[in-house]
Write a protein that holds these residues in place. Structure first.
Motif, short mmCIF file in Angstrom:
data_model
loop_
_atom_site.label_atom_id
_atom_site.label_comp_id
_atom_site.label_asym_id
_atom_site.label_seq_id
_atom_site.Cartn_x
_atom_site.Cartn_y
_atom_site.Cartn_z
N THR A 407 -9.92 49.37 21.05
CA THR A 407 -9.95 50.26 22.21
C THR A 407 -8.56 50.44 22.81
OG1 THR A 407 -10.50 48.33 23.56
CG2 THR A 407 -12.32 49.73 22.86
N TYR A 408 -7.62 49.55 22.50
CA TYR A 408 -6.27 49.64 23.07
C TYR A 408 -5.41 50.61 22.26
CZ TYR A 408 -7.56 45.41 25.60
OH TYR A 408 -8.20 44.51 26.41
N LEU A 451 -5.83 26.73 16.18
CA LEU A 451 -6.85 25.71 15.91
C LEU A 451 -7.85 26.22 14.90
CD1 LEU A 451 -7.61 24.28 19.47
CD2 LEU A 451 -6.41 23.14 17.62
N GLU A 452 -8.27 27.47 15.07
CA GLU A 452 -9.24 28.06 14.15
C GLU A 452 -8.62 28.35 12.79
OE1 GLU A 452 -12.12 32.01 13.82
OE2 GLU A 452 -11.14 31.55 15.71
N ILE A 453 -7.36 28.82 12.79
CA ILE A 453 -6.70 29.16 11.53
C ILE A 453 -6.47 27.92 10.68
CG2 ILE A 453 -4.55 30.06 10.54
CD1 ILE A 453 -4.36 31.88 13.04
N LEU A 454 -6.09 26.82 11.33
CA LEU A 454 -5.67 25.62 10.59
C LEU A 454 -6.80 24.61 10.40
CD1 LEU A 454 -2.14 25.06 12.18
CD2 LEU A 454 -2.72 26.23 10.06
N ASP A 455 -7.97 24.89 10.92
CA ASP A 455 -9.09 23.97 10.74
C ASP A 455 -9.86 24.34 9.47
OD1 ASP A 455 -11.27 22.32 10.85
OD2 ASP A 455 -11.55 22.54 13.01
N PRO A 456 -9.84 23.50 8.44
CA PRO A 456 -10.55 23.83 7.20
C PRO A 456 -12.04 24.06 7.40
CG PRO A 456 -9.09 21.93 6.89
CD PRO A 456 -9.14 22.20 8.35
N GLU A 457 -12.60 23.53 8.48
CA GLU A 457 -14.03 23.73 8.74
C GLU A 457 -14.30 25.13 9.30
OE1 GLU A 457 -16.30 21.59 7.97
OE2 GLU A 457 -14.97 19.96 7.38
N GLN A 458 -13.27 25.79 9.84
CA GLN A 458 -13.50 27.07 10.52
C GLN A 458 -12.83 28.26 9.85
OE1 GLN A 458 -13.09 27.02 14.90
NE2 GLN A 458 -12.60 24.84 14.71
N ASN A 459 -11.72 28.01 9.13
CA ASN A 459 -10.92 29.16 8.72
C ASN A 459 -11.53 29.99 7.59
OD1 ASN A 459 -10.37 27.66 6.44
ND2 ASN A 459 -8.23 27.26 6.96
N SER A 460 -12.67 29.55 7.06
CA SER A 460 -13.35 30.40 6.07
C SER A 460 -14.03 31.58 6.75
CB SER A 460 -14.40 29.58 5.29
OG SER A 460 -15.34 29.03 6.17
N GLU A 461 -14.15 31.52 8.08
CA GLU A 461 -14.77 32.62 8.83
C GLU A 461 -13.88 32.98 10.02
OE1 GLU A 461 -18.68 31.36 9.88
OE2 GLU A 461 -19.51 31.76 7.90
N PHE A 462 -12.62 33.29 9.75
CA PHE A 462 -11.69 33.67 10.81
C PHE A 462 -11.93 35.12 11.20
CE2 PHE A 462 -7.59 35.75 11.84
CZ PHE A 462 -7.34 35.10 13.03
N ARG A 463 -12.09 35.36 12.49
CA ARG A 463 -12.43 36.71 12.96
C ARG A 463 -11.21 37.38 13.56
NH1 ARG A 463 -17.28 38.78 13.18
NH2 ARG A 463 -17.71 40.69 14.32
N ASP A 464 -10.85 38.50 12.99
CA ASP A 464 -9.77 39.32 13.53
C ASP A 464 -10.38 40.40 14.42
OD1 ASP A 464 -7.97 41.86 13.38
OD2 ASP A 464 -6.64 40.25 12.77
N TYR A 465 -9.91 40.50 15.68
CA TYR A 465 -10.51 41.43 16.63
C TYR A 465 -10.40 42.88 16.17
CZ TYR A 465 -10.94 37.74 20.14
OH TYR A 465 -11.28 36.61 20.84
N TYR A 466 -9.31 43.21 15.51
CA TYR A 466 -9.12 44.60 15.08
C TYR A 466 -10.08 44.95 13.95
CZ TYR A 466 -6.76 48.88 13.55
OH TYR A 466 -6.48 50.18 13.22
N LEU A 467 -10.19 44.08 12.95
CA LEU A 467 -11.09 44.35 11.84
C LEU A 467 -12.55 44.29 12.27
CD1 LEU A 467 -9.41 42.32 8.94
CD2 LEU A 467 -8.98 44.68 9.66
#
Length: 807
Positions: A407-408, A451-467
Motif C-alpha cells: 500500500t505504500y 530472530l526469524e531469519i536466523l532461527d532454523p525452526e522458523q526461517n523455512s516460513e519467512f514472510r516478506d510483507y511485500y510478497l
C-alpha cells in the motif's frame, strides 16, 4: 440619540471592532461579540441608548482591540437588538446609518472615542451623473463575466440616483482588500470615490475575463481527454476484433506462463497469491494507478528463483582447500567451518533433507581486518554458490529486511528477498555484515526480524510483507560477522554460534603479507613480481612500527603505499628495472612510524605497573600510575574509567589494606608521615597509618579513551602496594587478572591479544590467572610462548611477590 440630530456631533460614543469586513451605511447586519471590550462597549451603548461606531481592524492586527490596531473610520449606527447566546457570546443586530471618523480617543476600556460624521463635499450633479452612468455600464460588463451582482442589486443601482448610496452598495458587494475598502470609505469627495470604484471594477472585469478563459480552456482540455479516452477504448475494441492489439494480452500470458513454470516449486499460498494478482491485473484498465502497482509486484515476484539451486555436490575437501588457499593461520576457525560442512555433506550423502538439518548459524566475531568477510567469500567459492552481502550497520527500519507493504508508495521486497533475486538461486551464501551494529528506532527493531531469519525452526516460513506469502530460507547458508558480540541482543546471540578470530601475531602478519598482500597489491598496481622486493627485516619493521591493528587491513595499506611509490619510480626511471625496499631506505617509502606499544625500558619504578588490556583493534600495554599525597586516606581515579574499573580500584585498595593489616606487606615506619610532636616524642606508628595519612591518586594513561572491565584488578593492587610501601615494580613484568575482595585472582578474556601485546612490548614475564593458564594456553602462538615467561597466579600474595622488588 438620533443621527438626524447632526448638532450632537462630534460626540463621544462607544466603538465596536469587527475583524473581517467593512460595514456600510443602511446595512443591517448581525455582529457576534466574544471579547470583553466589545461586549462592554455594546452593553454601555444599549444601557445609555447611545449610537456606536463599528470599525475594522487593520491587516495583521486581527484580534487586537486598541486604537492603533483599527482604522480611524467606520459606520455610525444603532444596536437594534442584543441577545446573549448559550456559549457566552453576545449577538447584536446592528443598523448602519452614516459614515463616521475618529477625531480623538477617549477611553481604552471600553473603546470610546470622539467621533464626527464624514460629510460629502459639494459636487457637480451633471458630472456625477455621467460618472454613475459609466459605473453602471462597467457593472453590467462585470455581471456578464461574473456572478457577483444579482439582478435585483443591479436594478436597485439602476433606479437609485444617490451617488453615496450607490458607492456604498457596490463597495459592500465586490471583493476588495481592506486597504482599498478603507480608501473608498474615508473619501469625502464623491467624484474621486466614483472614479476609484470604476478603476477597481475595471480590474475586476479583466480578472474575471481571465478566469473565465482559463476555466473554458480547462473544460475544453477535460473534454478532449475524455474524448481521447473513449476513442482509445473504441480503437482497442476494434483492434481486439481485428486481432491486432495483442501487447497487453501477451504480457498477461507471459505472467501466467512464468507462474505455471514455477508452480511445482511454490507453496500453495504463494501460487494462489500470485495468480490472484495476475487475474486482477488482467481485469484492470491499463492506465489505472493500481494496474501499475500490481505490474510492479508481478515483475518482482516472478523474478524470485523458485526451484533454482546450486547443483554442485558439497565436498568438505573443497572447503578445506579453499580456506587454506585464501587464509594463513586461523586454525580453529577453519576446523569449525569444516565441521559445519561435514554435517551437511553427510546429510546429503544419506539423503536427509536440508530442512531436517537444523545447523547453527555461524557468526565470525573479532576485530576489524582479521578476515571475517573473506572467510565467507572462501566458503561461497568452495561451494560454487553465489555470495550475497547484506550490510546491517546502522539499519533501523524493520521494513528494509521484511519488505514494505504494497500500500505504500515505492514499496519493495526486503533485502533478503532481493538478495535471492540477485543471486538467482534459493541456496546462496548470505553474509549479514556487522550484525552488532543494527539500530533501533521508531520504525521498528530489525533484530526481531533477524530472530526469524536466523532461527532454523522458523526461517523455512519467512514472510516478506511485500510478497505477502512465505519464503523458504532453510537452504540459505547464513554467515554473520560482528566486532563486539556484547552489542548483539541476547535472544539474537542465542541463535548463533560464534567463531572467534583473534589478533594475528607479528610472525603471522609477516607470512600473510609475503603470501597474499604483496602479490595482490603488485597485481592491482600493474607491477611484475621481479620489479619489486622487500627484505624480511624491512617487512618486519613495517609490521612492528607502522601498523596498529589486530588484523592486516592497515598493513595492506602500507604495502600499497610502497608499491605505488615503486610504480612511480619505475615509470620515471625505466632503467632501474627493480625497486628494492630495505631497512635503510624504508623511510623513503613510508611516513613516520606509529609506535603502537612502547618497549619496556627495564627501569624499575615505584607506583608504575604494566597492565594488559584488550581493545577493538587488539591487545595493548597500559602503564597504570599511582602517587600518594598527604591526606586522610582518600582515593582519586582518572583516565575515563568505567564503573566496573572504578570498583576494581576500590577492591584493590581494600585488599592491599588487608595485606598491610595482616603483616603480609611490610611497611617501613620511616616512609610514614609524622607530625612534629610525633617526631619529637619518637612515637612508634602502626603500619595501617600509611593508608590513613595519605590520599592515593591512580591514573590510567590515554585519558581520552574510555576504559572498563575488571581485568585490571591485580594491576591496580600492585600499583597501590608499590606506592604505599615504596617498593619498586619490575619494569619487565606485565599482568592481567580480576581481583576479589578476599584476594583471589579470577580469569579474564582476550588472553591471546594481551600476550601478543606483551610480546611486542618486549616484556619478559607475564602474570595471568591460573584458570586461564590451564584453559587458554593452547591458543597462544608458540612464538609468543617462547619469548615470554608466563606465570599463573591464584592469589594477590603471589602477584606482589613476582612484581615487586621487596628486598
Amino acid at each position: 440619540m438620533q443621527l438626524s440630530d447632526y448638532s450632537a456631533f462630534p460626540a463621544e460614543i462607544p466603538i465596536l471592532v469587527e475583524d473581517d469586513i467593512f460595514l456600510y451605511p443602511f446595512m443591517i447586519s448581525p455582529i457576534f461579540l466574544s471579547d470583553e471590550k466589545n461586549v462592554h462597549a455594546a452593553v454601555e451603548a444599549v444601557d445609555t441608548n447611545s449610537l456606536v461606531l463599528v470599525c475594522t481592524t487593520k491587516p495583521g492586527q486581527e484580534g487586537e482591540r486598541t486604537f492603533d490596531s483599527i482604522y480611524d473610520a467606520g459606520v455610525v449606527g444603532s444596536i437594534m437588538r442584543k441577545v446573549t447566546l448559550p456559549d457566552g457570546r453576545i449577538k447584536v443586530l446592528f443598523q448602519g446609518l452614516a459614515r463616521g471618523k475618529i477625531l480623538e480617543p477617549v477611553s481604552e476600556s471600553p473603546l470610546t472615542a470622539k467621533v464626527d460624521i464624514i460629510q460629502t463635499k459639494p459636487y457637480n450633479e451633471l458630472k456625477i451623473e455621467a460618472l454613475m452612468e459609466v459605473l453602471r455600464e462597467k457593472l453590467k460588463q462585470l455581471s456578464s463575466v461574473s456572478n457577483q451582482f444579482p439582478p435585483d442589486l443591479l436594478r436597485t443601482i439602476e433606479e437609485n440616483h444617490e451617488p453615496n448610496r450607490i458607492a456604498d452598495l457596490i463597495s459592500s458587494t465586490i471583493k476588495i482588500k481592506k486597504e482599498e475598502s478603507y480608501k473608498l470609505f474615508i473619501e469625502e469627495d464623491i467624484e474621486k470615490r466614483l472614479l476609484l470604484l470604476i478603476d477597481i471594477i475595471s480590474e475586476e472585469i479583466e480578472a474575471s475575463k481571465l478566469q473565465k478563459e482559463i476555466r473554458s480552456k480547462v473544460h475544453s482540455r477535460i473534454e478532449k481527454v475524455n474524448k481521447e479516452y473513449f476513442l482509445k477504448e473504441q480503437l482497442k475494441q476494434i483492434q481486439q476484433e481485428l486481432g491486432t492489439d495483442t501487447q497487453r494480452e501477451e504480457e498477461i500470458e507471459e505472467y501466467y506462463k512464468k507462474l505455471e513454470e514455477k508452480k511445482p516449486f511454490m507453496e500453495k499460498d504463494a501460487y494462489k497469491e500470485v495468480k490472484k494478482q495476475i487475474d486482477r491485473f488482467a481485469r484492470m484498465h491499463p492506465d489505472s494507478a493500481d494496474a501499475n502497482l500490481i505490474q510492479g509486484y508481478l515483475d518482482w515476484v516472478l523474478e524470485v528463483p523458485f526451484g533454482k539451486h546450486s547443483k554442485k555436490h558439497l565436498k568438505v575437501e573443497d572447503v578445506q582447500k579453499q580456506l587454506d588457499k585464501d587464509h594463513y593461520s586461523l586454525k580453529k576457525p577453519k576446523e569449525r567451518i569444516v565441521e559445519y560442512f561435514s554435517v551437511r555433506e553427510l546429510a546429503e550423502l544419506r539423503g536427509v533433507a536440508d530442512k531436517q538439518i537444523k545447523g547453527a548459524i555461524l557468526c565470525f566475531a573479532g576485530p576489524p581486518g582479521v578476515g571475517k568477510t573473506s572467510l565467507a567469500n572462501s566458503i561461497a567459492k568452495a561451494l560454487k554458490r553465489k555470495l550475497v552481502r547484506i550490510a546491517l550497520g546502522g539499519l533501523e527500519d524493520v521494513n528494509e529486511l521484511r519488505g514494505h507493504r504494497r500500500t505504500y508508495i515505492g514499496a519493495m521486497p526486503g533485502r533478503i528477498v532481493q538478495g535471492l533475486i540477485d543471486a538467482g538461486e534459493m541456496n546462496p551464501v548470505m553474509v549479514l555484515d556487522e550484525i552488532d551494529k543494527v539500530g533501533r528506532s521508531m520504525r521498528g527493531d530489525p533484530t526481531s526480524v533477524l530472530l526469524e531469519i536466523l532461527d532454523p525452526e522458523q526461517n523455512s516460513e519467512f514472510r516478506d510483507y511485500y510478497l505477502n506469502f512465505n519464503i523458504d530460507l532453510s537452504q540459505v547458508i547464513f554467515i554473520a560477522t560482528a566486532n563486539d558480540i556484547g552489542a548483539i541482543p541476547g535472544p539474537l546471540r542465542d541463535r548463533m554460534e560464534f567463531i572467534f578470530l583473534s589478533s594475528y601475531t607479528p610472525q603471522e602478519k609477516y607470512e600473510i603479507a609475503k603470501r597474499y598482500l604483496i602479490p595482490q597489491e603488485l597485481k592491482k598496481h600493474a607491477l611484475k613480481k621481479n620489479e619489486f622486493s622487500i627484505s624480511k627485516a624491512a617487512l618486519e619493521m613495517v609490521i612492528e612500527n607502522y601498523t596498529r591493528e589486530a588484523g592486516v587491513r592497515n598493513l595492506r595499506r602500507r604495502v600499497a603505499d610502497m608499491v605505488r611509490k615503486a610504480a612511480k619510480e619505475i615509470l620515471t626511471n625505466p632503467e632501474i628495472g627493480k625497486v628494492n625496499v630495505s631497512v635503510k631506505n624504508l623511510k623513503e617509502f613510508l611516513d613516520k612510524p606509529v609506535f603502537e606499544i612502547d618497549p619496556t625500558d627495564n627501569v624499575p619504578t615505584v607506583g608504575v605497573v604494566n597492565g594488559l588490556a584488550w581493545t577493538a583493534v587488539g591487545g595493548d600495554v597500559l602503564k597504570i600510575e599511582s602517587i600518594k599525597i598527604k591526606g586522610k586516606g582518600g582515593l582519586q581515579l582518572t583516565g575515563s574509567l568505567g564503573e566496573v574499573m572504578k570498583e576494581s580500584a576500590r577492591i584493590a585498595l581494600s585488599v592491599v589494606k588487608t595485606q598491610i593489616d595482616q603483616g603480609k606487606l611490610k611497611i617501613d615506619e620511616s616512609i610514614i608521615f609524622k607530625t612534629p610532636k610525633e617526631k619529637e616524642e619518637n612515637i612508634k606508628l602502626e603500619p595501617s597509618e600509611v593508608y590513613k595519612r595519605y590520599d592515593l591518586h591512580i591514573h590510567v594513561p590515554e585519558g581520552a579513551t574510555p576504559k572498563d572491565g575488571p581485568s585490571a584488578g591485580i594491576t591496580m593492587a600492585t600499583a597501590i602496594a608499590s606506592i604505599l610501601g615504596e617498593y619498586k615494580v619490575r619494569a619487565d613484568v606485565a599482568m592481567t587478572g580480576e581481583l576479589t575482595l578476599t584476594g583471589k585472582v579470577l580469569p579474564i578474556g582476550g588472553l591471546k591479544e594481551k600476550l601478543i601485546a606483551a610480546d611486542k612490548a618486549k616484556m619478559k614475564k607475564v602474570l595471568i590467572p591460573m584458570k586461564n593458564y590451564k584453559r587458554d594456553l593452547d591458543d597462544i602462538p608458540e612464538s609468543v610462548k617462547e619469548n615470554l615467561e608466563i606465570v599463573p597466579v591464584t592469589r594477590i600474595e603471589e602477584v606482589l611477590k613476582e612484581a615487586l622488588i621487596l628486598e
